[in-house]
Design an enzyme around this catalytic site. Structure first.
Site, PDB file in Angstrom:
ATOM      1  N   TYR A 155       0.799  -1.157  -0.024  1.00 11.75           N
ATOM      2  CA  TYR A 155      -0.529  -0.233  -0.406  1.00 11.75           C
ATOM      3  C   TYR A 155       0.729   1.633  -0.214  1.00 11.75           C
ATOM      4  O   TYR A 155       2.223   1.339   0.851  1.00 11.75           O
ATOM      5  CB  TYR A 155      -0.786   0.182   1.057  1.00 11.75           C
ATOM      6  CG  TYR A 155      -1.609   1.679   1.378  1.00 11.75           C
ATOM      7  CD1 TYR A 155      -2.836   1.484   0.813  1.00 11.75           C
ATOM      8  CD2 TYR A 155      -1.508   1.905   2.596  1.00 11.75           C
ATOM      9  CE1 TYR A 155      -3.700   2.574   0.761  1.00 11.75           C
ATOM     10  CE2 TYR A 155      -2.497   3.274   2.743  1.00 11.75           C
ATOM     11  CZ  TYR A 155      -3.449   2.794   1.665  1.00 11.75           C
ATOM     12  OH  TYR A 155      -4.225   4.199   1.997  1.00 11.75           O
ATOM     13  N   ASP A 253       9.265   2.969  -0.152  1.00 16.02           N
ATOM     14  CA  ASP A 253       8.488   3.513   0.752  1.00 16.02           C
ATOM     15  C   ASP A 253       8.076   2.639   1.598  1.00 16.02           C
ATOM     16  O   ASP A 253       7.885   1.287   2.134  1.00 16.02           O
ATOM     17  CB  ASP A 253       7.043   2.688   0.483  1.00 16.02           C
ATOM     18  CG  ASP A 253       5.807   3.648   0.831  1.00 16.02           C
ATOM     19  OD1 ASP A 253       6.016   4.092   2.068  1.00 16.02           O
ATOM     20  OD2 ASP A 253       4.505   3.657   0.224  1.00 16.02           O
ATOM     21  N   LYS A 281       4.905   8.351   8.921  1.00 17.63           N
ATOM     22  CA  LYS A 281       4.694   8.441  10.396  1.00 17.63           C
ATOM     23  C   LYS A 281       5.334   8.655  11.784  1.00 17.63           C
ATOM     24  O   LYS A 281       5.737   9.557  11.878  1.00 17.63           O
ATOM     25  CB  LYS A 281       4.733   6.600  10.534  1.00 17.63           C
ATOM     26  CG  LYS A 281       3.082   5.677   9.130  1.00 17.63           C
ATOM     27  CD  LYS A 281       3.005   4.635   9.316  1.00 17.63           C
ATOM     28  CE  LYS A 281       2.271   4.019   8.783  1.00 17.63           C
ATOM     29  NZ  LYS A 281       0.265   4.024   9.033  1.00 17.63           N
TER      30      LYS A 281
HETATM   31  C1  LIG Z   1       3.490   1.676   3.191  1.00 20.16           C
HETATM   32  C2  LIG Z   1       2.877   2.604   3.289  1.00 20.16           C
HETATM   33  N1  LIG Z   1       3.422   4.185   2.914  1.00 20.16           N
HETATM   34  C3  LIG Z   1       2.345   5.749   2.361  1.00 20.16           C
HETATM   35  C4  LIG Z   1       0.892   4.911   3.022  1.00 20.16           C
HETATM   36  C5  LIG Z   1       0.227   6.617   3.557  1.00 20.16           C
HETATM   37  O1  LIG Z   1       0.798   7.058   4.668  1.00 20.16           O
HETATM   38  P1  LIG Z   1      -0.560   8.160   5.196  1.00 20.16           P
HETATM   39  O2  LIG Z   1      -2.003   7.060   5.952  1.00 20.16           O
HETATM   40  O3  LIG Z   1      -0.468   8.510   5.887  1.00 20.16           O
HETATM   41  O4  LIG Z   1      -1.060   9.226   4.605  1.00 20.16           O
HETATM   42  C6  LIG Z   1       0.564   4.139   4.165  1.00 20.16           C
HETATM   43  C7  LIG Z   1       0.544   3.961   5.486  1.00 20.16           C
HETATM   44  O5  LIG Z   1      -0.452   3.538   6.247  1.00 20.16           O
HETATM   45  C8  LIG Z   1       1.860   3.212   4.325  1.00 20.16           C
HETATM   46  O6  LIG Z   1       1.638   2.141   5.406  1.00 20.16           O
END
Ligand SMILES: Cc1ncc(COP(=O)(O)O)c(C=O)c1O
Length: 413
Positions: A155, A253, A281
């Site tokens: 994700y 990511d 995060k």
């Molecule tokens: C690996 C990863 N990338 C991007 C995101 C998106 O982050 P946000 O929820 O702060 O938009 C998340 C959210 O859980 C994530 O786990």
């Protein structure tokens, strides 16, 4: 009753939570501002939080829950850590946003760059979604290519072009989006490959019909969004080699794994240098901050230096920067990650032993303090395998834990 029995679990009455949630549902779709908070499919009403401290979150009825979710990752030091609270309070009193550049941005930038050597330049944004969305535009702008390659079960936030799944994982299927409202024209520039499948990925990327079109390969080096599924070192190494050979960028990511599995994130753990990385995060210390960064020559394609536009009113927000910097300073204290892993092991090892002893068809993959309890499979290496896990059993486990005052995180599988 045990957590893997099939008996019905009666949860404590939570009248205020119920009333509050019903009121929220009158105002906010599904009563939540992010779908996972509705506990859909878990057979239980959501927790309605009132406050939190340390390891505990308290609902509006006054019930305490031992919190193993930690707001989905940011709270590596627990809720309302006194030093982070003090830093944020001091900063907010100096003005909560300026809309012009400020020295506190340098402090957090230096900390990230110090610990993550692949990051030579960084830009702050307000959410993980913004970081991945911006990094994709930058990769496309820099390479002059359109195609993004991602992996099933990974994700990357909710930008249109990331919400793509490729049917059963077959690469020649037309990709289908996982949300309504996304035009076909947009998702045709995203390709979804099976995670940890070296041969399929290599074949796709090295195919001359594809290789010249690929701007970037993006992945969670340790996936957290289909449950905890680590990329294998061979898989990550192959992606590094192949992307370099075809002139595509490799993007890690690390919104979850960054500062979670160590100060240098997954890239330090695996010894692999991506071209670009995303963080979120933990780097906001519980406030809305995220970032993307990487090689200087790529990052300097961003406006105002270069042609790739990217902006944000609250980007580099001073309160979030201060909380993030304090969070990382606390992570720098000697032995932090060793202690964290030992604390995690206090929970995971007895579960591992129990599963083994009772020959339960389940597994608990773990990397540092990241872990997931999967029922119904002895191993999970990809989304295709994660789809076979027993979600009913997990929902039962989740309710059992909640009825005993433990709030566990769910996995997206
Ligand atoms: C690996 C990863 N990338 C991007 C995101 C998106 O982050 P946000 O929820 O702060 O938009 C998340 C959210 O859980 C994530 O786990």
């Amino acid at each position: 009753m045990t957590c893997h029995s099939k008996e019905t679990i009666t949860l404590k009455e939570r009248p205020k939570s119920k009333k509050c949630y019903e009121s929220l549902c009158q105002l906010i779709p599904g009563g939540v501002n992010s779908p996972v908070r509705s506990f859909k499919g878990l057979g239980v009403d959501p927790i309605v939080a009132e406050r939190a401290a340390g390891a505990f979150v308290y609902d509006v009825d006054g019930n305490a829950y031992l919190d193993y979710c930690g707001s989905w990752g940011p709270l590596i030091h627990g809720h309302a850590h006194p030093e982070i609270v003090a830093a944020a309070q001091w900063r907010v009193a100096q003005g909560s946003t300026f809309g012009i550049t400020s020295a506190i941005e340098e402090k957090l930038a230096r900390l990230v760059i110090k610990h993550v050597p692949s990051v030579e330049r960084i830009r702050f944004v307000s959410s993980g979604t913004e970081a991945t969305m911006s990094v994709a535009r930058l990769a496309r702008g820099y390479t002059g290519r359109d195609l993004l390659v991602k992996f099933t079960g990974n994700y990357h936030g909710h930008a249109d072009f990331f919400l793509v799944q490729a049917g059963s994982g077959l690469i020649d299927l037309t990709p289908t989006s996982s949300s309504a409202g996304i035009p076909e024209d947009i998702i045709r520039h995203t390709v979804c490959l099976p995670y940890n499948d070296i041969e399929t990925s290599r074949k796709y990327l090295l195919n001359p019909e594809n290789s010249y079109r690929v701007a970037a390969v993006i992945l969670e080096p340790i996936a957290g969004n289909m449950g905890c599924v680590a990329g294998t070192p061979e898989f990550l190494k192959m992606l590094r080699e192949v992307t370099s050979s075809i002139g595509a960028l490799l993007i890690f990511d690390e919104v979850i794994s960054g500062f979670r599995v160590g100060l240098g994130g997954a890239q330090a753990l695996y010894g692999i240098k991506p071209d670009l990385s995303c963080f979120g995060k933990i780097i906001g210390g519980g406030f809305p901050a995220a970032a993307f960064g990487g090689r200087k020559e790529i990052m300097e394609y961003l406006a105002p230096l270069g042609p790739v536009y990217q902006a944000g009113t609250l980007s580099g927000n001073p309160v979030a920067m201060e909380a993030g910097a304090k969070t990382i300073e606390l992570l720098e204290r000697k032995g932090f990650y060793k202690d964290l892993e030992e604390k995690t092991n206090l929970l995971t090892k007895p579960i591992q032993e129990y599963l083994q002893k009772h020959q339960i068809n389940a597994c608990l993959p773990q990397v540092g303090s990241m872990f997931t309890l999967f029922f119904g499979r002895r191993q999970v290496r990809s989304m295709e395998e994660a789809k076979e896990v027993d979600l009913n059993q997990f929902a039962h486990f989740f309710r059992y834990m909640l009825s005993n005052g433990v709030y566990f995180f769910t996995c997206a599988a």
